[in-house]
Design a protein around this motif. Structure first.
Motif, PDB file in Angstrom:
ATOM      1  N   ARG A 102       0.858  -1.345   0.077  1.00 11.52           N
ATOM      2  CA  ARG A 102      -0.082   0.119  -0.092  1.00 11.52           C
ATOM      3  C   ARG A 102       0.800   1.128  -0.024  1.00 11.52           C
ATOM      4  O   ARG A 102       0.412   2.522   0.177  1.00 11.52           O
ATOM      5  N   ILE A 103       2.277   1.091   0.062  1.00 11.62           N
ATOM      6  CA  ILE A 103       2.973   2.284   0.165  1.00 11.62           C
ATOM      7  C   ILE A 103       3.978   2.053  -1.084  1.00 11.62           C
ATOM      8  O   ILE A 103       4.143   1.130  -1.645  1.00 11.62           O
ATOM      9  N   ASN A 147       7.562   8.060  -2.234  1.00 17.70           N
ATOM     10  CA  ASN A 147       6.806   9.325  -2.513  1.00 17.70           C
ATOM     11  C   ASN A 147       6.943  10.139  -3.502  1.00 17.70           C
ATOM     12  O   ASN A 147       8.176  10.177  -4.208  1.00 17.70           O
ATOM     13  N   GLN A 184       7.585  11.211   4.445  1.00 22.49           N
ATOM     14  CA  GLN A 184       6.636   9.968   4.842  1.00 22.49           C
ATOM     15  C   GLN A 184       6.843   9.312   3.369  1.00 22.49           C
ATOM     16  O   GLN A 184       7.105  10.025   2.234  1.00 22.49           O
ATOM     17  N   VAL A 188       1.535   6.915  -0.219  1.00 16.34           N
ATOM     18  CA  VAL A 188       0.541   5.928   0.075  1.00 16.34           C
ATOM     19  C   VAL A 188      -0.514   5.949  -0.868  1.00 16.34           C
ATOM     20  O   VAL A 188      -0.857   6.895  -1.531  1.00 16.34           O
TER      21      VAL A 188
END
Length: 484
Positions: A109-110, A113, A476, A479
């Motif tokens: 799911r990631i 980025n 981060q 996602v």
């Protein structure tokens, strides 16, 4: 009056010709920007090339590349595991800075980025054609695939090719089918070991085609070969060729692939204007025994914060620019490739903070410079397991993987390993003790204090799960948008 008129015409003509010649010169200068070829081999240990001490088989094309370029002996992968290491080489960051850790599984799911600027994006902005052929492993959802990260072309596998139904550990036999990806679309399924045997040659053929296609403009060619990560497989012409088992057959084919790329560069007249970098994502997966490589005598292997997990081969070649026949012992990392390459290519750095350090002067032969002195050994999600300054390495007490004292596997079946062994705090002098066997903390309290200070700065910046500290400057991972 006529003479003055002719004089004006001549002056105007000279101005026009000057502009034309200047424009042609500038255009020629722009076209002379170096091409970049980056080989990133999977699970290749420090001792797996004959120029680094491998025995009983040869890697002649890589040996010749070392003769014609520089061989680095103190070169570290940013983290000793697949996805994290790949994030680092493409972003110039510690992987935990960009929210990446471990090895992402299928249907993750990631992913990396989209706000992170990769080496491909930076070079593409400079006018480069960009291609990746091989293993991606930074998110297999179409949101995160290479075309969304600055690459014009992609052909390869989305993650490690052991993440499939034929995994030797039957407890993980619920993996989905593994497909080749072309662009962002699934194509042919890799069903068998015979299919897997075509991986290396298929990638090489696409690489050669890319070079021919883009020979008239600068290009960035990223070749993250999936082998010799298990399951090992070689194409028909290379099975049994080495006479030293399947691992050596696979290395022979990889070496042949490097030779094919170098030969194509020469054939297309690009050899003298191409920077070629060869390195590995982490050390060997030692519990696979004869299907694993060699750490070259360094302690432990893949998945550990000891040198066997991080120390990898690195050979760089660029005729007339990179010193030929040289061995460099300076501390460098895969993170340092991005800032070095963009400087050589005249491209810009990412807007966000990176951890890589450029070393163009060192690459060109200036041994007086010392670009990097420190390194942080992060693992798991965000655990600071060791720090290094110069030759000194302080390992902190931590739970970690060990292969020691356990009989390795054979013929593709893994042997046991211990995942949560309790390693004690220890100080090592890597110049005298590269195998990390002798704790010299008591003899060097001042060094311990200095390294503890470095660790504290790292914890403030990047955090440390071992101390429940999040850090101030981590970003981060991407996602998947559930509402798309």
């Amino acid at each position: 009056m006529l003479g003055r008129h002719l004089y004006s015409i001549l002056i105007a003509g000279c101005v026009v010709l000057t502009c034309l010649f200047t424009g042609a010169y500038i255009s020629k200068q722009a076209d002379s920007r170096p091409n970049v070829v980056l080989f990133f081999i999977d699970d290749l240990g420090y001792g797996d090339l004959s120029s680094y001490g491998a025995m009983s088989y040869r890697t002649p094309h890589l040996d010749q590349m070392a003769v014609e370029g520089t061989r680095f002996t103190n070169f570290l992968a940013a983290q000793a595991v697949c996805s994290a290491s790949r994030a680092a080489i493409l972003t110039g960051c510690y992987p935990n800075r960009v929210g990446m850790s471990g090895a992402l599984g299928p249907n993750s799911r990631i992913g990396l980025n989209l706000q992170e600027e990769t080496l491909a994006e930076l070079l593409k902005a400079r006018g480069y054609a960009t291609g990746i052929f091989g293993k991606w492993h930074l998110g297999d959802d179409s949101t995160f695939l290479p075309l969304q990260h600055g690459f014009d072309e992609y052909f390869g596998v989305p993650y490690s090719h052991d993440m499939w139904p034929l995994h030797p550990n039957q407890a993980q036999a619920n993996y989905p089918p593994l497909f080749w990806i072309e662009g962002s679309q699934r194509t042919k399924e890799i069903k068998t070991l015979e299919d897997a045997g075509e991986i290396t040659s298929a990638i090489t053929e696409r690489a050669l085609s890319f070079i021919r296609k883009h020979k008239k403009k600068p290009f960035f060619l990223y070749l993250p070969y999936p082998m010799p990560h298990v399951p090992l497989a070689a194409s028909t012409p290379f099975r049994g060729k080495s006479k030293q088992g399947l691992f050596a057959d696979v290395l022979t084919e990889l070496d042949w692939s490097v030779g094919q790329v170098l030969q194509e560069l020469k054939k297309q007249g690009l050899d003298k204007n191409t920077l070629v970098i060869f390195t590995s994502d982490n050390g060997p997966w030692l519990n696979y025994g004869d299907h694993a490589g060699s750490s070259g005598g360094f302690r432990e292997g893949k998945g550990t914060s000891f040198e066997g997990g991080h120390r990898v081969p690195c050979i760089i070649r660029w005729p007339g620019v990179v010193t030929a026949g040289r061995v460099c012992n300076k501390l460098l990392t895969t993170m340092d490739i991005l800032p070095t390459v963009v400087k050589l290519c005249g491209a810009g750095l990412p807007k966000n903070k990176i951890d890589g350090i450029e070393w163009v002067d060192l690459l060109k032969g200036n041994e007086q410079v010392n670009p990097r002195e420190n390194f942080l050994y992060y693992y798991r999600r965000n655990s600071l397991e060791a720090v290094r300054k110069g030759d000194w390495k302080l390992v902190f007490a931590h739970p970690g993987r060990t292969y020691e004292g356990l009989l390795p596997g054979k013929d593709g079946q893994p042997g046991p390993l211990t995942e949560n062994f309790s390693f004690p705090t220890a100080l090592y002098n890597l110049r005298r003790d590269p195998g990390e066997r002798y704790d010299v903390r008591e003899q060097n309290p001042g060094i311990v204090a200095e390294l503890e200070k470095l660790a504290e700065e790292a914890r403030q910046d990047l955090g440390d799960d071992l101390q429940n500290r999040p850090g101030n400057n981590r970003r981060q991972a991407g996602v998947i948008d559930e509402n798309r």
